[in-house]
Scaffold this motif. Sequence first.
Motif, PDB file in Angstrom:
ATOM      1  N   ASP A 108       0.856  -1.182   0.000  1.00 13.02           N
ATOM      2  CA  ASP A 108       0.000   0.000   0.000  1.00 13.02           C
ATOM      3  C   ASP A 108       0.889   1.227   0.000  1.00 13.02           C
ATOM      4  N   GLY A 109       0.258   2.384   0.209  1.00 11.41           N
ATOM      5  CA  GLY A 109       1.023   3.616   0.151  1.00 11.41           C
ATOM      6  C   GLY A 109       2.236   3.600   1.052  1.00 11.41           C
ATOM      7  N   ILE A 131      -1.148   6.951   8.291  1.00 11.51           N
ATOM      8  CA  ILE A 131      -2.290   6.709   7.420  1.00 11.51           C
ATOM      9  C   ILE A 131      -3.514   6.210   8.186  1.00 11.51           C
ATOM     10  N   ARG A 132      -3.260   5.429   9.244  1.00 14.49           N
ATOM     11  CA  ARG A 132      -4.360   5.000  10.122  1.00 14.49           C
ATOM     12  C   ARG A 132      -3.948   5.174  11.573  1.00 14.49           C
ATOM     13  N   TYR A 172     -11.103  10.505   2.898  1.00 17.26           N
ATOM     14  CA  TYR A 172     -10.677   9.855   4.145  1.00 17.26           C
ATOM     15  C   TYR A 172      -9.177   9.993   4.389  1.00 17.26           C
ATOM     16  N   CYS A 173      -8.430  10.501   3.397  1.00 21.18           N
ATOM     17  CA  CYS A 173      -6.986  10.226   3.363  1.00 21.18           C
ATOM     18  C   CYS A 173      -6.121  11.419   3.769  1.00 21.18           C
ATOM     19  N   PRO A 190      -6.599  -0.314  -6.141  1.00 20.62           N
ATOM     20  CA  PRO A 190      -7.437  -0.108  -4.954  1.00 20.62           C
ATOM     21  C   PRO A 190      -8.837   0.372  -5.325  1.00 20.62           C
ATOM     22  N   ASP A 248      -7.379  -2.652  -2.377  1.00 19.30           N
ATOM     23  CA  ASP A 248      -7.599  -2.169  -1.004  1.00 19.30           C
ATOM     24  C   ASP A 248      -9.088  -1.923  -0.837  1.00 19.30           C
ATOM     25  N   MET A 307     -12.112  -0.738   2.154  1.00 19.69           N
ATOM     26  CA  MET A 307     -12.285  -0.145   3.474  1.00 19.69           C
ATOM     27  C   MET A 307     -13.700  -0.421   3.978  1.00 19.69           C
ATOM     28  N   PHE A 309      -9.237  -2.716   5.338  1.00 17.51           N
ATOM     29  CA  PHE A 309      -8.969  -1.719   6.373  1.00 17.51           C
ATOM     30  C   PHE A 309     -10.255  -1.283   7.051  1.00 17.51           C
ATOM     31  N   ILE A 310     -10.138  -1.038   8.345  1.00 22.29           N
ATOM     32  CA  ILE A 310     -11.221  -0.383   9.064  1.00 22.29           C
ATOM     33  C   ILE A 310     -11.013   1.114   8.884  1.00 22.29           C
ATOM     34  N   TYR A 311     -12.035   1.797   8.432  1.00 20.32           N
ATOM     35  CA  TYR A 311     -11.914   3.254   8.265  1.00 20.32           C
ATOM     36  C   TYR A 311     -11.439   3.890   9.574  1.00 20.32           C
ATOM     37  N   SER A 312     -10.467   4.766   9.439  1.00 17.40           N
ATOM     38  CA  SER A 312      -9.882   5.407  10.611  1.00 17.40           C
ATOM     39  C   SER A 312      -9.971   6.929  10.435  1.00 17.40           C
ATOM     40  N   ARG A 341      -9.094  10.604  10.354  1.00 15.87           N
ATOM     41  CA  ARG A 341      -7.845  11.366  10.286  1.00 15.87           C
ATOM     42  C   ARG A 341      -8.178  12.847  10.383  1.00 15.87           C
TER      43      ARG A 341
HETATM   44  N1  5AD Z   1      -8.637   4.725   7.169  1.00 18.31           N
HETATM   45  C1  5AD Z   1      -8.480   3.454   6.747  1.00 18.31           C
HETATM   46  N2  5AD Z   1      -7.771   3.119   5.666  1.00 18.31           N
HETATM   47  C2  5AD Z   1      -7.204   4.119   4.958  1.00 18.31           C
HETATM   48  N3  5AD Z   1      -6.478   4.099   3.833  1.00 18.31           N
HETATM   49  C3  5AD Z   1      -6.122   5.364   3.546  1.00 18.31           C
HETATM   50  N4  5AD Z   1      -6.632   6.212   4.451  1.00 18.31           N
HETATM   51  C4  5AD Z   1      -7.317   5.459   5.338  1.00 18.31           C
HETATM   52  C5  5AD Z   1      -8.084   5.755   6.500  1.00 18.31           C
HETATM   53  N5  5AD Z   1      -8.259   7.004   6.925  1.00 18.31           N
HETATM   54  C6  5AD Z   1      -6.173   2.878   3.095  1.00 18.31           C
HETATM   55  C7  5AD Z   1      -6.715   2.952   1.677  1.00 18.31           C
HETATM   56  C8  5AD Z   1      -5.477   3.096   0.861  1.00 18.31           C
HETATM   57  C9  5AD Z   1      -4.461   2.362   1.688  1.00 18.31           C
HETATM   58  C10 5AD Z   1      -3.062   2.734   1.412  1.00 18.31           C
HETATM   59  O1  5AD Z   1      -4.793   2.715   3.001  1.00 18.31           O
HETATM   60  O2  5AD Z   1      -7.363   1.743   1.391  1.00 18.31           O
HETATM   61  O3  5AD Z   1      -5.591   2.539  -0.435  1.00 18.31           O
END
Ligand code: 5AD
Length: 445
Positions: free
Chosen positions: A16-17, A56-57, A169-170, A270, A310, A312, A341-344, A346
């Motif tokens: 991932d990133g 990122i999370r 979200y990022c 993704p 990816d 979420m 991934f669980i949304y986190s 930011r």
């Molecule tokens: N919460 C959860 N996952 C995230 N990603 C990026 N930002 C968030 C966030 N706030 C995930 C995305 C991205 C990967 C690198 O990380 O799925 O593609």
Amino acid sequence: AIFAFSLILEPKVKIDGCQMNVHESEKLAGVLEKNGYELTEDKSAADIIVLNTCCIRETAESKILGNLGIVKKLKELNPSLKVAVCGCMTQQKDAAEKLKKRCPFINLIFGTHNIHLFESYLSEIAANENVIDVWEKETEIQENLPIRRDSGLNAWVNIMYGCNNFCSYCIVPYVRGRERSRNPQVIIREIEELLKQDYKEITLLGQNVNSYGNDFGDNRYGFARLLKEVAELPYKFRLSFMTSHPKDFSEEVVKVIAEHPNISRFIHLPVQAGNDRILALMNRKYTVEQYTEKIKTLRKYVPNAGLSTDLMVGFPSETEEEFADSVRLLENIGFSNVFTFIYSRRSGTKADLMENQVDYKVKRDRIKRLIATQFEIGKKLAGECVGKEYEVLCDYCSDGKASGKTECGRNVTFDCGEKNLYGKFVKVIVEKSRNTNLYGRLSEE
Ligand code: 5AD
Ligand code: SF4
């Protein structure tokens, strides 16, 4: 002198990133090595500990705070130990000041935009000065940092920095600034040098590699051209890239992949969600249908492509039905690998301000179901590989056992007898699968 270099981010193997962060650690290590330091596994023997952070999370951030607790104890035992913290986390608003207050024992804090000054910071802190230097804005690309590569046969090569996409979200666009592409000649020279040194896999790195060259101001040099020129370098190697944003993943790039067998058939694309309302809220700029079309085009030109993505769960206001769309998407496309991934939340991002944040328990439950679904799909897809022959780049070989990755990104284990196949491309026929793992034998040719 010795240093313990701790890379604080989620597991290295993850695509991932964060690969950006892994590669940046190689640059930090390169600078340290150039200045006479060597790597030690034993943190208590270190003269300097560098924490390269990721934000990122929330989970990535908490790990760093946990690690700082350990470092604090080490510093109590060895007051001459120097502690440096750098990376994405320090780029967040007011983060450096907060960190310094919370952990006054830190000697050096710097950000992602001024990594090129690491060497001069080293001499400042050696002279007993503490330094905090985090730049708000990105600068022009700084070349010629030494690199201590640490990824076996694979070499990471940055082709661009930053991101212009602002997915809601990022945090990345805030902490890494706008897109800046490296000069193509400089990239190609670096890669030729690596191939001469016998690296067998080159991975082009960028937050969104498909927009490579957009900042050059003319349309002459895009990602498709770079990919083609690198693939045609006269060496035996495999070429990979990450990450692609689906909205920019073009038919032109797909054609270049199709025409060059040495470009990896394992494509990371993704998707993030399987529902159009959520995708729009995420500011992803494509619909599920458009995404599916991209995959169709890819499979038309590259029938043996392996896919990863990816995904979420629990984006603000995601309903149970909308989550079910993500599950359906997995079933419809058939990814061999899914990073869930669980949304986190930011701070500073649009999504953080959205109503209806999803309850953590609901998110946990959704991710569990998503992983279970993917496990079954992965198992089925692995089963479909049985009986087929692949080209494998052998990256492990010891005591008669070998393994490596196929052109479509799958790991295969096989017997190699007396042969030392490390770093060789070999033909392997898959004989059986267990869960998502493949086992095969060397093809007779
Ligand atoms: N919460 C959860 N996952 C995230 N990603 C990026 N930002 C968030 C966030 N706030 C995930 C995305 C991205 C990967 C690198 O990380 O799925 O593609
Ligand atoms: Fe973040 Fe979106 Fe940029 Fe990827 S493309 S780094 S998810 S803003």
